[in-house]
Design a protein around this motif. Structure first.
Motif, PDB file in Angstrom:
ATOM      1  N   TYR A 131      49.582  43.452  48.493  1.00  0.00           N
ATOM      2  CA  TYR A 131      49.870  44.863  48.747  1.00  0.00           C
ATOM      3  C   TYR A 131      50.641  45.542  47.618  1.00  0.00           C
ATOM      4  CZ  TYR A 131      48.518  43.023  53.251  1.00  0.00           C
ATOM      5  OH  TYR A 131      47.832  42.387  54.258  1.00  0.00           O
ATOM      6  N   THR A 132      50.905  44.804  46.554  1.00  0.00           N
ATOM      7  CA  THR A 132      51.598  45.371  45.408  1.00  0.00           C
ATOM      8  C   THR A 132      50.860  45.003  44.122  1.00  0.00           C
ATOM      9  OG1 THR A 132      53.055  43.463  45.075  1.00  0.00           O
ATOM     10  CG2 THR A 132      53.816  45.169  46.594  1.00  0.00           C
ATOM     11  N   ALA A 133      51.244  45.654  43.043  1.00  0.00           N
ATOM     12  CA  ALA A 133      50.684  45.357  41.718  1.00  0.00           C
ATOM     13  C   ALA A 133      51.860  45.119  40.773  1.00  0.00           C
ATOM     14  CB  ALA A 133      49.802  46.505  41.240  1.00  0.00           C
ATOM     15  N   THR A 183      69.236  46.403  52.249  1.00  0.00           N
ATOM     16  CA  THR A 183      69.490  46.806  50.867  1.00  0.00           C
ATOM     17  C   THR A 183      68.148  47.123  50.209  1.00  0.00           C
ATOM     18  OG1 THR A 183      71.365  45.293  50.794  1.00  0.00           O
ATOM     19  CG2 THR A 183      70.511  46.070  48.680  1.00  0.00           C
ATOM     20  N   ILE A 184      68.092  48.203  49.428  1.00  0.00           N
ATOM     21  CA  ILE A 184      66.857  48.554  48.725  1.00  0.00           C
ATOM     22  C   ILE A 184      67.096  48.498  47.218  1.00  0.00           C
ATOM     23  CG2 ILE A 184      65.086  50.303  48.346  1.00  0.00           C
ATOM     24  CD1 ILE A 184      65.586  51.395  51.077  1.00  0.00           C
ATOM     25  N   VAL A 185      66.219  47.776  46.513  1.00  0.00           N
ATOM     26  CA  VAL A 185      66.329  47.657  45.064  1.00  0.00           C
ATOM     27  C   VAL A 185      64.984  47.932  44.411  1.00  0.00           C
ATOM     28  CG1 VAL A 185      68.209  45.968  45.163  1.00  0.00           C
ATOM     29  CG2 VAL A 185      65.832  45.162  45.084  1.00  0.00           C
ATOM     30  N   ARG A 186      65.035  48.312  43.149  1.00  0.00           N
ATOM     31  CA  ARG A 186      63.830  48.490  42.346  1.00  0.00           C
ATOM     32  C   ARG A 186      63.895  47.557  41.139  1.00  0.00           C
ATOM     33  NH1 ARG A 186      61.191  53.250  42.072  1.00  0.00           N
ATOM     34  NH2 ARG A 186      63.113  54.448  42.345  1.00  0.00           N
ATOM     35  N   PRO A 187      63.090  46.496  41.088  1.00  0.00           N
ATOM     36  CA  PRO A 187      63.013  45.685  39.871  1.00  0.00           C
ATOM     37  C   PRO A 187      62.471  46.530  38.725  1.00  0.00           C
ATOM     38  CG  PRO A 187      62.083  44.509  41.750  1.00  0.00           C
ATOM     39  CD  PRO A 187      62.291  45.936  42.184  1.00  0.00           C
ATOM     40  N   MET A 188      63.072  46.389  37.551  1.00  0.00           N
ATOM     41  CA  MET A 188      62.709  47.250  36.423  1.00  0.00           C
ATOM     42  C   MET A 188      63.062  46.559  35.122  1.00  0.00           C
ATOM     43  SD  MET A 188      65.961  49.893  36.579  1.00  0.00           S
ATOM     44  CE  MET A 188      65.661  50.514  34.937  1.00  0.00           C
ATOM     45  N   LEU A 189      62.749  47.205  34.017  1.00  0.00           N
ATOM     46  CA  LEU A 189      63.175  46.750  32.700  1.00  0.00           C
ATOM     47  C   LEU A 189      64.282  47.669  32.215  1.00  0.00           C
ATOM     48  CD1 LEU A 189      59.737  45.996  30.992  1.00  0.00           C
ATOM     49  CD2 LEU A 189      61.275  44.386  32.135  1.00  0.00           C
ATOM     50  N   ASP A 190      65.351  47.104  31.662  1.00  0.00           N
ATOM     51  CA  ASP A 190      66.447  47.928  31.157  1.00  0.00           C
ATOM     52  C   ASP A 190      66.092  48.498  29.790  1.00  0.00           C
ATOM     53  OD1 ASP A 190      66.801  45.902  29.306  1.00  0.00           O
ATOM     54  OD2 ASP A 190      68.657  45.138  30.173  1.00  0.00           O
ATOM     55  N   GLU A 191      67.065  49.159  29.163  1.00  0.00           N
ATOM     56  CA  GLU A 191      66.800  49.826  27.884  1.00  0.00           C
ATOM     57  C   GLU A 191      66.437  48.852  26.770  1.00  0.00           C
ATOM     58  OE1 GLU A 191      71.111  48.812  28.253  1.00  0.00           O
ATOM     59  OE2 GLU A 191      69.623  49.827  29.513  1.00  0.00           O
ATOM     60  N   LYS A 192      66.739  47.568  26.973  1.00  0.00           N
ATOM     61  CA  LYS A 192      66.392  46.542  25.986  1.00  0.00           C
ATOM     62  C   LYS A 192      65.098  45.811  26.347  1.00  0.00           C
ATOM     63  CE  LYS A 192      71.209  45.712  24.638  1.00  0.00           C
ATOM     64  NZ  LYS A 192      72.289  44.701  24.524  1.00  0.00           N
ATOM     65  N   GLY A 193      64.454  46.262  27.408  1.00  0.00           N
ATOM     66  CA  GLY A 193      63.206  45.636  27.812  1.00  0.00           C
ATOM     67  C   GLY A 193      63.387  44.352  28.589  1.00  0.00           C
ATOM     68  N   LYS A 194      64.595  44.121  29.114  1.00  0.00           N
ATOM     69  CA  LYS A 194      64.856  42.914  29.894  1.00  0.00           C
ATOM     70  C   LYS A 194      64.859  43.238  31.386  1.00  0.00           C
ATOM     71  CE  LYS A 194      67.571  40.581  26.318  1.00  0.00           C
ATOM     72  NZ  LYS A 194      68.860  39.910  25.983  1.00  0.00           N
ATOM     73  N   LEU A 245      66.544  42.476  52.580  1.00  0.00           N
ATOM     74  CA  LEU A 245      66.318  43.028  51.251  1.00  0.00           C
ATOM     75  C   LEU A 245      64.948  43.683  51.191  1.00  0.00           C
ATOM     76  CD1 LEU A 245      67.088  43.394  48.236  1.00  0.00           C
ATOM     77  CD2 LEU A 245      65.873  41.240  47.800  1.00  0.00           C
ATOM     78  N   THR A 246      64.905  44.914  50.691  1.00  0.00           N
ATOM     79  CA  THR A 246      63.652  45.632  50.462  1.00  0.00           C
ATOM     80  C   THR A 246      63.479  45.846  48.973  1.00  0.00           C
ATOM     81  OG1 THR A 246      63.733  46.771  52.596  1.00  0.00           O
ATOM     82  CG2 THR A 246      62.407  47.794  50.860  1.00  0.00           C
ATOM     83  N   MET A 247      62.281  45.532  48.458  1.00  0.00           N
ATOM     84  CA  MET A 247      61.978  45.760  47.047  1.00  0.00           C
ATOM     85  C   MET A 247      60.960  46.881  46.905  1.00  0.00           C
ATOM     86  SD  MET A 247      61.896  42.096  45.062  1.00  0.00           S
ATOM     87  CE  MET A 247      61.296  40.938  46.305  1.00  0.00           C
ATOM     88  N   VAL A 248      61.225  47.807  46.003  1.00  0.00           N
ATOM     89  CA  VAL A 248      60.295  48.895  45.693  1.00  0.00           C
ATOM     90  C   VAL A 248      59.462  48.463  44.496  1.00  0.00           C
ATOM     91  CG1 VAL A 248      60.088  51.293  44.949  1.00  0.00           C
ATOM     92  CG2 VAL A 248      61.847  50.647  46.621  1.00  0.00           C
ATOM     93  N   LEU A 249      58.152  48.340  44.714  1.00  0.00           N
ATOM     94  CA  LEU A 249      57.246  47.781  43.711  1.00  0.00           C
ATOM     95  C   LEU A 249      56.012  48.664  43.551  1.00  0.00           C
ATOM     96  CD1 LEU A 249      57.375  44.131  45.110  1.00  0.00           C
ATOM     97  CD2 LEU A 249      58.534  44.949  43.046  1.00  0.00           C
ATOM     98  N   PRO A 250      55.323  48.601  42.410  1.00  0.00           N
ATOM     99  CA  PRO A 250      54.062  49.334  42.268  1.00  0.00           C
ATOM    100  C   PRO A 250      53.098  48.917  43.378  1.00  0.00           C
ATOM    101  CG  PRO A 250      54.789  48.500  40.151  1.00  0.00           C
ATOM    102  CD  PRO A 250      55.689  47.872  41.166  1.00  0.00           C
ATOM    103  N   LYS A 251      52.446  49.873  44.002  1.00  0.00           N
ATOM    104  CA  LYS A 251      51.617  49.567  45.171  1.00  0.00           C
ATOM    105  C   LYS A 251      50.187  49.223  44.778  1.00  0.00           C
ATOM    106  CE  LYS A 251      49.684  54.034  46.725  1.00  0.00           C
ATOM    107  NZ  LYS A 251      48.332  53.557  47.091  1.00  0.00           N
TER     108      LYS A 251
END
Length: 363
Positions: free
Chosen positions: A94-96, A202-213, A117-123
């Motif tokens: 259900y995610t990409a 708790t809701i979080v969004r996995p992402m890349l920071d300004e350094k691409g990490k 825990l809830t994660m917000v991810l590309p659908k």
């Protein structure tokens, strides 16, 4: 009559009868979960317990059923929903998830799922736009409650489930609270007693920071605290100019509105160091942290209730918060609810987040 053949009434028809079914913690409830899944597959709405609060469930892949969630709650269509799956492995359907975030997502899933825990991810394309309010992301969770997981497994599809209350009101932590909010608007409620956590996930969004990490953006405080995340990954602070949003602007994830979780009565939060100045003739009730503060002992309150009586335990306060807010809201001898602040660390940040949003509703 089977829910597979029953014609479900629309919100414009007469109020339907809401059936209550008990989830027996000592028994095998699979038949009940199958019956619930049949109802969901037919387009019904069901109050389903999780470890956090009770959710208002619908088949997440049925746009018409999901639309009924917004109607029953009076929820604005721009506020996206959380979908619940029965196992972390289901998330890939259900995610990409971008390749560069896969390791982080799987680490979080193995560490905190099942759990709050809830994660917000590309659908994935299979998720209807109504679930995500047209956003390219979807909020996903695997609940630790066997009822939600059992129903999702029996359905074979994700369950879209925001909290089972009228929009903006106090989140329900018991089946009776769901009945008070939505009786006659939904088909079923599964009663499994009180929720063990008491605060939304708790809701979080996995992402890349300004350094691409890989990093995490914390979107909503909850039972899983930022301290727990920091042992695993960098936590990025949400910019002050970002959400929460007003009721007229689209939200970029569930739980982002600045005014929320509110009783019907006016509520005010006393921030640390803030003095309480009563208005003559107004009857005040105090939602105290421990019930032992100087403020609580003043004796001018119509009612004093403590989130963690004499103990000062944040976990206990979190579990009791919404039930006590509802109790005070139903007390006819109170005109205004006053809430004391709790220590703003760990789980205390999530409690203060809910208190601030509840009080913002009446500002």
């Amino acid at each position: 009559m089977s829910y597979l053949t029953q014609e479900l009434p629309s919100g414009k028809d007469k109020a339907m009868q809401t059936e209550l079914f008990e989830v027996d913690p000592l028994s095998d409830n699979r038949k009940l979960y199958v019956r619930t899944a049949e109802a969901l597959a037919a387009g019904a709405l069901v109050g389903i317990p999780t470890e956090t609060v009770y959710g208002l469930g619908a088949d997440a892949l049925n746009p018409e059923a999901v639309a009924r969630i917004f109607e029953a709650k009076g929820r604005p269509s721009f506020d996206p929903l959380i979908i619940h799956v029965h196992h972390g492995k289901e998330v890939d359907k259900y995610t990409a998830i971008p390749e560069e975030l896969e390791e982080l997502v799987h680490t979080l899933a193995s560490k905190f799922w099942p759990g709050p825990l809830t994660m917000v991810l590309p659908k994935a394309d299979i998720i209807p736009d109504i679930v995500t309010s047209g956003l390219p992301t979807v909020a996903v969770r695997v609940s630790a409650h066997p009822a939600m997981r059992g129903v999702a497994k029996a359905l074979g599809r994700p369950v879209a489930a925001p909290s089972a209350n009228r929009f903006g009101h106090i989140s329900p932590t018991s089946a009776s609270a769901v009945q008070k909010e939505l009786d006659g608007r939904i088909e079923m409620i599964l009663d499994a007693g009180a929720c063990s956590e008491g605060l939304e996930s708790t809701i979080v969004r996995p992402m890349l920071d300004e350094k691409g990490k890989p990093a995490l953006e914390l979107l909503r405080e909850g039972p899983v605290t930022r301290e727990q995340f920091r042992n695993l990954v960098k936590v990025v602070r949400r910019k002050p100019s970002a959400r929460p949003v007003s009721e007229k602007a689209p939200a970029d994830a569930p739980g982002q509105l600045s005014s929320h979780y509110a009783p019907r009565k006016p509520m005010m939060l006393l921030e640390p160091g803030e003095e309480f100045v009563p208005v003559e003739g107004v009857r005040y009730g105090l939602l105290s942290y421990e019930g032992t503060s100087d403020l609580a002992q003043e004796g001018n309150w119509a009612e004093v209730v403590a989130m963690s009586p004499g103990n000062g335990r944040l976990a206990e306060a979190a579990v009791r918060l919404f039930a006590l807010m509802r109790q005070m809201d139903e007390n006819e001898g109170i005109d205004v609810i006053v809430a004391e602040a709790v220590p703003e660390a760990g789980l205390g940040r999530a409690i203060m987040d809910r208190l601030r949003r509840a009080s913002a509703a009446r500002e």
